[in-house]
Scaffold this motif. Structure first.
Motif, mmCIF file in Angstrom:
data_model
loop_
_atom_site.group_PDB
_atom_site.id
_atom_site.type_symbol
_atom_site.label_atom_id
_atom_site.label_comp_id
_atom_site.label_asym_id
_atom_site.label_seq_id
_atom_site.Cartn_x
_atom_site.Cartn_y
_atom_site.Cartn_z
ATOM 1 N N ASN A 1 0.834 -1.217 0.000
ATOM 2 C CA ASN A 1 0.000 0.000 0.000
ATOM 3 C C ASN A 1 0.863 1.259 0.000
ATOM 4 N N ARG A 2 1.932 1.227 0.792
ATOM 5 C CA ARG A 2 2.830 2.383 0.830
ATOM 6 C C ARG A 2 3.480 2.607 -0.532
ATOM 7 N N LEU A 3 3.897 1.514 -1.169
ATOM 8 C CA LEU A 3 4.522 1.622 -2.482
ATOM 9 C C LEU A 3 3.537 2.155 -3.513
ATOM 10 N N ASP A 4 2.286 1.719 -3.404
ATOM 11 C CA ASP A 4 1.262 2.222 -4.322
ATOM 12 C C ASP A 4 1.065 3.721 -4.139
ATOM 13 N N ARG A 5 1.055 4.172 -2.889
ATOM 14 C CA ARG A 5 0.902 5.608 -2.633
ATOM 15 C C ARG A 5 2.097 6.397 -3.168
ATOM 16 N N LEU A 6 3.289 5.813 -3.060
ATOM 17 C CA LEU A 6 4.476 6.494 -3.573
ATOM 18 C C LEU A 6 4.431 6.615 -5.096
ATOM 19 N N HIS A 7 3.937 5.573 -5.755
ATOM 20 C CA HIS A 7 3.815 5.642 -7.214
ATOM 21 C C HIS A 7 2.778 6.694 -7.619
ATOM 22 N N VAL A 8 1.683 6.766 -6.875
ATOM 23 C CA VAL A 8 0.677 7.796 -7.143
ATOM 24 C C VAL A 8 1.287 9.177 -6.944
ATOM 25 N N ARG A 9 2.060 9.311 -5.866
ATOM 26 C CA ARG A 9 2.724 10.602 -5.599
ATOM 27 C C ARG A 9 3.691 10.956 -6.729
ATOM 28 N N THR A 10 4.447 9.979 -7.207
ATOM 29 C CA THR A 10 5.401 10.231 -8.287
ATOM 30 C C THR A 10 4.683 10.639 -9.567
ATOM 31 N N ASP A 11 3.591 9.949 -9.881
ATOM 32 C CA ASP A 11 2.817 10.293 -11.085
ATOM 33 C C ASP A 11 2.254 11.707 -10.983
ATOM 34 N N ALA A 12 1.753 12.061 -9.799
ATOM 35 C CA ALA A 12 1.205 13.408 -9.608
ATOM 36 C C ALA A 12 2.302 14.464 -9.720
ATOM 37 N N ARG B 1 12.131 19.674 -8.229
ATOM 38 C CA ARG B 1 12.616 19.197 -6.933
ATOM 39 C C ARG B 1 11.590 18.299 -6.255
ATOM 40 N N VAL B 2 10.317 18.671 -6.323
ATOM 41 C CA VAL B 2 9.261 17.845 -5.744
ATOM 42 C C VAL B 2 9.211 16.491 -6.449
ATOM 43 N N HIS B 3 9.307 16.528 -7.778
ATOM 44 C CA HIS B 3 9.281 15.285 -8.555
ATOM 45 C C HIS B 3 10.451 14.390 -8.193
ATOM 46 N N ASN B 4 11.658 14.940 -8.162
ATOM 47 C CA ASN B 4 12.831 14.119 -7.878
ATOM 48 C C ASN B 4 12.830 13.601 -6.441
ATOM 49 N N ASP B 5 12.262 14.362 -5.515
ATOM 50 C CA ASP B 5 12.118 13.854 -4.146
ATOM 51 C C ASP B 5 11.175 12.655 -4.116
ATOM 52 N N ALA B 6 10.089 12.736 -4.877
ATOM 53 C CA ALA B 6 9.138 11.622 -4.943
ATOM 54 C C ALA B 6 9.788 10.397 -5.581
ATOM 55 N N VAL B 7 10.564 10.614 -6.634
ATOM 56 C CA VAL B 7 11.277 9.513 -7.290
ATOM 57 C C VAL B 7 12.267 8.878 -6.321
ATOM 58 N N ARG B 8 12.997 9.712 -5.584
ATOM 59 C CA ARG B 8 13.979 9.195 -4.622
ATOM 60 C C ARG B 8 13.316 8.283 -3.600
ATOM 61 N N ASP B 9 12.199 8.710 -3.031
ATOM 62 C CA ASP B 9 11.523 7.920 -2.001
ATOM 63 C C ASP B 9 10.967 6.619 -2.577
ATOM 64 N N THR B 10 10.442 6.695 -3.797
ATOM 65 C CA THR B 10 9.890 5.501 -4.431
ATOM 66 C C THR B 10 10.982 4.491 -4.751
ATOM 67 N N LEU B 11 12.086 4.961 -5.315
ATOM 68 C CA LEU B 11 13.193 4.063 -5.649
ATOM 69 C C LEU B 11 13.793 3.443 -4.391
ATOM 70 N N ALA B 12 13.871 4.214 -3.319
ATOM 71 C CA ALA B 12 14.441 3.690 -2.069
ATOM 72 C C ALA B 12 13.648 2.485 -1.575
ATOM 73 N N LEU B 13 12.304 2.563 -1.638
ATOM 74 C CA LEU B 13 11.483 1.444 -1.184
ATOM 75 C C LEU B 13 11.536 0.288 -2.181
ATOM 76 N N PRO C 1 5.834 1.007 -13.671
ATOM 77 C CA PRO C 1 7.151 1.299 -14.241
ATOM 78 C C PRO C 1 8.068 1.950 -13.218
ATOM 79 N N THR C 2 9.358 1.708 -13.369
ATOM 80 C CA THR C 2 10.330 2.313 -12.470
ATOM 81 C C THR C 2 10.452 3.805 -12.767
ATOM 82 N N PRO C 3 10.207 4.657 -11.790
ATOM 83 C CA PRO C 3 10.310 6.103 -12.042
ATOM 84 C C PRO C 3 11.761 6.516 -12.209
#
Length: 321
Positions: free
Chosen positions: A29-40, A122-134, A150-152
């Motif tokens: 669920n957390r990973l799904d939320r991170l992907h949604v955040r990255t897409d947004a 910066r917001v986008h790259n922060d979201a990508v960083r958090d998603t890739l970390a998980l 897909p991998t952001p």
């Protein structure tokens, strides 16, 4: 197996499910939320970039610069794979623009559009960083909790600065073993130590130095390998990239050579002080591993273009990202 043994095994498996199940569900669920955040975040960045193009076209009309309008059009039409290059070309033209001829309102609108791009990136790259970390967690990879998402990837675009980016020419070596695996180093930007990435052997070309000589020198300094200049194949690829490192901005032109080795011990004892501080480790990567990894790898298209480069070079230097 006795009935008591079967019962014990069942109880153990049930215990594992009870203990691990909630973690798996929560992590998915957390990973799904991170992907949604990255897409947004990408949608917001895309909108900010589009607005910058619109404002730039208005500026081009006032300044009478058709090349600026053309760059804005290319940036707006570019697909995701070519977007960084197109946007960086537009940024370079805007950096050289004489803004004193603009009406105050238009100059302010352009500055606002540029600042919104900076913030959105910066917001986008922060979201990508958090998603890739998980996504890099072993259990997440083993259980394929990312599913088909897909991998952001980071969006690397030079930020406006009062100082122009420093031009930099690099010679890089795609060092591959007999199995077709390529040697990569893992490092980080001192200004962003949590954002790890993998990269090929190589570095900056020194004054008065040729590309092949620089590639040979870098290969020796970073791996201990002694390579004759004419043993290098290429340059097979060329890459233009704008990036920041340790707070400094660079406009880099990278040339890639290929060299095959039967087997080599990697000796990093000749690393410079900065390399010792920012490079964590190295390893050999297969093409399949490059395709499947959630880690950040530069050049971005390495997994895509590596097989053809290893099969044989046709003499054409191709542009990659």
């Amino acid at each position: 197996m006795t009935s008591s043994g079967v019962a014990l095994t069942f109880l153990v498996l049930l215990g594992v499910v009870v203990l691990v199940g909630p973690w798996v569900l929560g992590t998915a669920n957390r990973l799904d939320r991170l992907h949604v955040r990255t897409d947004a975040a990408w949608a917001a960045l895309d909108a900010a970039l589009a607005r910058r193009s619109v404002v730039t076209r208005a500026v081009a009309v006032v300044c009478g610069t058709p090349e600026l309008r053309a760059a804005a059009d290319r940036a707006e039409r570019a697909g995701r794979a070519d977007r960084e290059t197109a946007e960086n070309e537009l940024s370079a033209l805007l950096d050289g623009l004489d803004r004193s001829v603009l009406a105050p309102a238009l100059a302010a609108e352009l500055a606002d559009a540029e600042q919104r791009v900076v913030l959105a990136r910066r917001v986008h790259n922060d979201a990508v960083r958090d998603t890739l970390a998980l996504r890099r967690w072993r259990l997440v990879r083993w259980l394929r909790l990312a599913g088909t998402a897909p991998t952001p990837s980071y969006f690397e675009i030079a930020e406006p600065d009062t100082d122009a980016p420093t031009p930099r020419v690099s010679a890089r070596v795609v060092l591959a073993d007999r199995e077709g695996r390529v040697l990569l180093f893992e490092g980080f930007d001192p200004a962003r130590p949590d954002e790890l990435f993998w990269f090929t052997v190589g570095g900056g070309v020194e004054a008065g130095e040729g590309l092949r000589d620089a590639a040979v020198r870098e290969a020796h300094e970073e791996t201990g390998l002694v390579v004759a200049p004419d043993a290098l194949v290429g340059p097979v690829w060329k890459r233009h990239v704008a990036f920041t490192f340790d707070g400094l901005s660079f406009a880099s032109e990278e040339w890639f050579f290929v060299h095959r080795v039967e087997g080599a011990e990697v000796d990093t004892s000749r690393f410079q002080e900065l390399e010792q501080q920012t490079i964590r480790r190295h390893r050999w990567w297969s093409v399949d591993e490059l395709r499947e990894t959630g880690d950040t790898v530069y050049p971005v298209q390495l997994a895509e273009v590596l097989p053809d480069a290893l099969d044989g070079w046709d003499g054409t230097t191709r542009s990659i990202r």
